[in-house]
Scaffold this motif. Sequence first.
Motif, PDB file in Angstrom:
ATOM      1  N   GLY A   8       0.804  -1.228   0.000  1.00  0.00           N
ATOM      2  CA  GLY A   8       0.000   0.000   0.000  1.00  0.00           C
ATOM      3  C   GLY A   8       0.828   1.265   0.000  1.00  0.00           C
ATOM      4  N   THR A   9       2.101   1.158  -0.329  1.00  0.00           N
ATOM      5  CA  THR A   9       3.031   2.273  -0.116  1.00  0.00           C
ATOM      6  C   THR A   9       2.852   3.444  -1.081  1.00  0.00           C
ATOM      7  OG1 THR A   9       4.674   1.102  -1.461  1.00  0.00           O
ATOM      8  CG2 THR A   9       4.802   0.830   0.938  1.00  0.00           C
ATOM      9  N   GLU A  10       2.080   3.288  -2.148  1.00  0.00           N
ATOM     10  CA  GLU A  10       1.880   4.399  -3.078  1.00  0.00           C
ATOM     11  C   GLU A  10       0.469   4.974  -3.001  1.00  0.00           C
ATOM     12  OE1 GLU A  10       3.067   3.617  -7.082  1.00  0.00           O
ATOM     13  OE2 GLU A  10       5.207   3.558  -6.565  1.00  0.00           O
ATOM     14  N   HIS A  11      -0.274   4.587  -1.987  1.00  0.00           N
ATOM     15  CA  HIS A  11      -1.645   5.061  -1.845  1.00  0.00           C
ATOM     16  C   HIS A  11      -1.835   5.781  -0.509  1.00  0.00           C
ATOM     17  CE1 HIS A  11      -2.424   2.216  -5.116  1.00  0.00           C
ATOM     18  NE2 HIS A  11      -3.591   2.817  -5.296  1.00  0.00           N
ATOM     19  N   VAL A  12      -2.849   6.618  -0.474  1.00  0.00           N
ATOM     20  CA  VAL A  12      -3.331   7.176   0.781  1.00  0.00           C
ATOM     21  C   VAL A  12      -4.816   6.861   0.899  1.00  0.00           C
ATOM     22  CG1 VAL A  12      -1.629   9.018   0.949  1.00  0.00           C
ATOM     23  CG2 VAL A  12      -3.777   9.445  -0.267  1.00  0.00           C
ATOM     24  N   ARG A  13      -5.259   6.695   2.136  1.00  0.00           N
ATOM     25  CA  ARG A  13      -6.675   6.453   2.393  1.00  0.00           C
ATOM     26  C   ARG A  13      -7.309   7.759   2.832  1.00  0.00           C
ATOM     27  NH1 ARG A  13      -9.170   3.370   7.554  1.00  0.00           N
ATOM     28  NH2 ARG A  13      -8.910   5.516   8.306  1.00  0.00           N
ATOM     29  N   ILE A  14      -8.286   8.210   2.056  1.00  0.00           N
ATOM     30  CA  ILE A  14      -8.940   9.493   2.329  1.00  0.00           C
ATOM     31  C   ILE A  14     -10.389   9.217   2.732  1.00  0.00           C
ATOM     32  CG2 ILE A  14      -9.629  11.698   1.322  1.00  0.00           C
ATOM     33  CD1 ILE A  14      -7.178  11.537  -0.460  1.00  0.00           C
ATOM     34  N   ALA A  15     -10.730   9.618   3.953  1.00  0.00           N
ATOM     35  CA  ALA A  15     -12.029   9.287   4.524  1.00  0.00           C
ATOM     36  C   ALA A  15     -13.109  10.273   4.098  1.00  0.00           C
ATOM     37  CB  ALA A  15     -11.933   9.245   6.049  1.00  0.00           C
ATOM     38  N   LEU A  16     -14.330   9.773   4.065  1.00  0.00           N
ATOM     39  CA  LEU A  16     -15.505  10.602   3.765  1.00  0.00           C
ATOM     40  C   LEU A  16     -16.147  11.128   5.036  1.00  0.00           C
ATOM     41  CD1 LEU A  16     -17.199   8.184   1.183  1.00  0.00           C
ATOM     42  CD2 LEU A  16     -15.459   9.929   0.731  1.00  0.00           C
ATOM     43  N   THR A  17     -15.569  10.799   6.174  1.00  0.00           N
ATOM     44  CA  THR A  17     -16.192  11.106   7.458  1.00  0.00           C
ATOM     45  C   THR A  17     -15.766  12.483   7.962  1.00  0.00           C
ATOM     46  OG1 THR A  17     -14.396   9.829   8.456  1.00  0.00           O
ATOM     47  CG2 THR A  17     -16.518   8.734   8.176  1.00  0.00           C
ATOM     48  N   ALA A  18     -16.277  13.489   7.317  1.00  0.00           N
ATOM     49  CA  ALA A  18     -16.149  14.878   7.770  1.00  0.00           C
ATOM     50  C   ALA A  18     -17.458  15.566   7.426  1.00  0.00           C
ATOM     51  CB  ALA A  18     -14.968  15.570   7.092  1.00  0.00           C
ATOM     52  N   THR A  19     -17.693  16.691   8.034  1.00  0.00           N
ATOM     53  CA  THR A  19     -18.939  17.407   7.770  1.00  0.00           C
ATOM     54  C   THR A  19     -18.978  17.887   6.320  1.00  0.00           C
ATOM     55  OG1 THR A  19     -18.004  19.542   8.401  1.00  0.00           O
ATOM     56  CG2 THR A  19     -19.023  18.213  10.157  1.00  0.00           C
ATOM     57  N   ASP A  20     -20.161  18.234   5.855  1.00  0.00           N
ATOM     58  CA  ASP A  20     -20.296  18.750   4.489  1.00  0.00           C
ATOM     59  C   ASP A  20     -19.403  19.970   4.289  1.00  0.00           C
ATOM     60  OD1 ASP A  20     -22.190  16.801   4.099  1.00  0.00           O
ATOM     61  OD2 ASP A  20     -23.916  18.147   4.261  1.00  0.00           O
ATOM     62  N   GLU A  21     -19.331  20.823   5.306  1.00  0.00           N
ATOM     63  CA  GLU A  21     -18.515  22.037   5.195  1.00  0.00           C
ATOM     64  C   GLU A  21     -17.036  21.705   5.047  1.00  0.00           C
ATOM     65  OE1 GLU A  21     -15.664  24.858   6.488  1.00  0.00           O
ATOM     66  OE2 GLU A  21     -16.333  23.271   7.862  1.00  0.00           O
ATOM     67  N   ARG A  22     -16.548  20.737   5.822  1.00  0.00           N
ATOM     68  CA  ARG A  22     -15.128  20.364   5.751  1.00  0.00           C
ATOM     69  C   ARG A  22     -14.811  19.622   4.458  1.00  0.00           C
ATOM     70  NH1 ARG A  22     -11.288  22.941   8.215  1.00  0.00           N
ATOM     71  NH2 ARG A  22     -12.694  24.504   7.358  1.00  0.00           N
ATOM     72  N   ILE A  23     -15.739  18.817   3.970  1.00  0.00           N
ATOM     73  CA  ILE A  23     -15.537  18.143   2.679  1.00  0.00           C
ATOM     74  C   ILE A  23     -15.463  19.179   1.563  1.00  0.00           C
ATOM     75  CG2 ILE A  23     -16.616  16.639   0.958  1.00  0.00           C
ATOM     76  CD1 ILE A  23     -15.433  15.005   3.180  1.00  0.00           C
ATOM     77  N   ALA A  24     -16.347  20.154   1.588  1.00  0.00           N
ATOM     78  CA  ALA A  24     -16.330  21.215   0.583  1.00  0.00           C
ATOM     79  C   ALA A  24     -15.032  22.010   0.668  1.00  0.00           C
ATOM     80  CB  ALA A  24     -17.538  22.130   0.769  1.00  0.00           C
ATOM     81  N   GLU A  25     -14.553  22.259   1.887  1.00  0.00           N
ATOM     82  CA  GLU A  25     -13.302  22.986   2.079  1.00  0.00           C
ATOM     83  C   GLU A  25     -12.122  22.185   1.503  1.00  0.00           C
ATOM     84  OE1 GLU A  25     -10.520  25.864   3.266  1.00  0.00           O
ATOM     85  OE2 GLU A  25     -12.706  25.975   3.009  1.00  0.00           O
ATOM     86  N   ALA A  26     -12.107  20.883   1.758  1.00  0.00           N
ATOM     87  CA  ALA A  26     -11.046  20.034   1.219  1.00  0.00           C
ATOM     88  C   ALA A  26     -11.073  20.062  -0.311  1.00  0.00           C
ATOM     89  CB  ALA A  26     -11.198  18.600   1.726  1.00  0.00           C
ATOM     90  N   ALA A  27     -12.254  19.967  -0.889  1.00  0.00           N
ATOM     91  CA  ALA A  27     -12.386  19.994  -2.349  1.00  0.00           C
ATOM     92  C   ALA A  27     -11.865  21.309  -2.917  1.00  0.00           C
ATOM     93  CB  ALA A  27     -13.838  19.765  -2.741  1.00  0.00           C
ATOM     94  N   ALA A  28     -12.190  22.409  -2.248  1.00  0.00           N
ATOM     95  CA  ALA A  28     -11.720  23.717  -2.719  1.00  0.00           C
ATOM     96  C   ALA A  28     -10.208  23.802  -2.664  1.00  0.00           C
ATOM     97  CB  ALA A  28     -12.359  24.815  -1.866  1.00  0.00           C
ATOM     98  N   ARG A  29      -9.611  23.291  -1.624  1.00  0.00           N
ATOM     99  CA  ARG A  29      -8.154  23.335  -1.514  1.00  0.00           C
ATOM    100  C   ARG A  29      -7.482  22.440  -2.552  1.00  0.00           C
ATOM    101  NH1 ARG A  29      -7.332  22.933   5.101  1.00  0.00           N
ATOM    102  NH2 ARG A  29      -8.780  24.633   5.648  1.00  0.00           N
ATOM    103  N   LEU A  30      -8.080  21.282  -2.811  1.00  0.00           N
ATOM    104  CA  LEU A  30      -7.502  20.371  -3.804  1.00  0.00           C
ATOM    105  C   LEU A  30      -7.512  20.950  -5.214  1.00  0.00           C
ATOM    106  CD1 LEU A  30      -9.104  17.060  -2.482  1.00  0.00           C
ATOM    107  CD2 LEU A  30      -6.644  17.509  -2.618  1.00  0.00           C
ATOM    108  N   THR A  31      -8.541  21.720  -5.509  1.00  0.00           N
ATOM    109  CA  THR A  31      -8.694  22.220  -6.884  1.00  0.00           C
ATOM    110  C   THR A  31      -8.271  23.662  -7.055  1.00  0.00           C
ATOM    111  OG1 THR A  31     -11.020  22.732  -6.390  1.00  0.00           O
ATOM    112  CG2 THR A  31     -10.563  20.588  -7.368  1.00  0.00           C
ATOM    113  N   ALA A  32      -7.735  24.261  -5.996  1.00  0.00           N
ATOM    114  CA  ALA A  32      -7.311  25.677  -6.081  1.00  0.00           C
ATOM    115  C   ALA A  32      -6.148  25.827  -7.086  1.00  0.00           C
ATOM    116  CB  ALA A  32      -6.894  26.177  -4.713  1.00  0.00           C
TER     117      ALA A  32
END
Length: 368
Positions: free
Chosen positions: A344-368
Amino acid sequence: MSVRGRVSSLLPDFPWDTIASVKAKAATHPGGIVDLSVGTPVDPVDPLIRAALSSASAVPGYPATHGTPELRAAAVDALKRRYGITGLDPAAVLPAIGTKELIAGLPRLLGLGADDLVVIPEVAYPTYEVGALLAGAQVARADGLTQLGPRTPALMFVNSPSNPTGRVLGVDHLRKVVEFARERDVVIASDECYLGLTWAGRAPSILDPEVSDGDHTNLLAVHSLSKTSNLASYRAGFVAGDPALVAELLEVRKHAGMMVPFPIQAAMTAALSDDTHEAQQRERYRARRDVLRKALEQAGFRIDHSEAGLYLWSTRGESCRTTLDWLADRGILAAPGDFYGPTGTEHVRIALTATDERIAEAAARLTA
């Protein structure tokens, strides 16, 4: 304390301790950390479940290790209604103080020791290995039966849908596992905690009649209410399957006093009897998954497997620790794939367990 007495010396370093510096780095982001490293629920417990918990809170006596008849009947009904599992005897259901406790203790509860082999998936929830090590058993990682050669394990852990990869094993694969178990008298423990969070196709249980032909001999299915009912804090899980194996686990657990508190049993009964809250929670996760998956792909990640469960098994084709740093620069924390095994050394596990606001914030940072 003598070296002999240090049980912790049998175990690997606790994996989460190894990402403390990355977590600290992510926490310095001006918008705060978005912690997607752990699959811990963030949504409220349904009022129906909380009412059941409260209604049983005045009971002063000891709970039964085997659980109430109402709880075991609710589990049987829920497994049939939700997943098509039939032919299950309520006596072959046993509540557990969270499934992590059950998995960590299962090899020892089954009497395994130094001469026994425990097989776990190549990329796997770390507690499978921990349970084998605590029992002093041998451990082998294998995703295919041919990898075992002539060796016959005493216990094989199967995890579908998988944590961390979200991979789903189909009926044909699981039937081969069951055939192997019958030919060699192997106990199969199928961790099915994410069965209710399937996003593509169908995820069958090891107890599904299409898999087992209605014969549950040597088969154990492990289920949790942490994910689909947001009951992680309640430590609410159960195991079901082979009546003889469940009876053996029950006998040992009675002696050890491993009892689920009575109010928790009442809450579990309510959760298993109601599908509405479970469906609503599944849709929350589906929406978060759609947002996060799109953002990760736009940021250059490839998503592998992830047909089910609460995680996106993601890669940028580099060391998972390099990816972890890249994410931390954006205030996002994930779990490195090397937590789960050497492949598993080339992967990361990214959880869906955050609030809608934090998920949206993560998405914004990823695509900035």
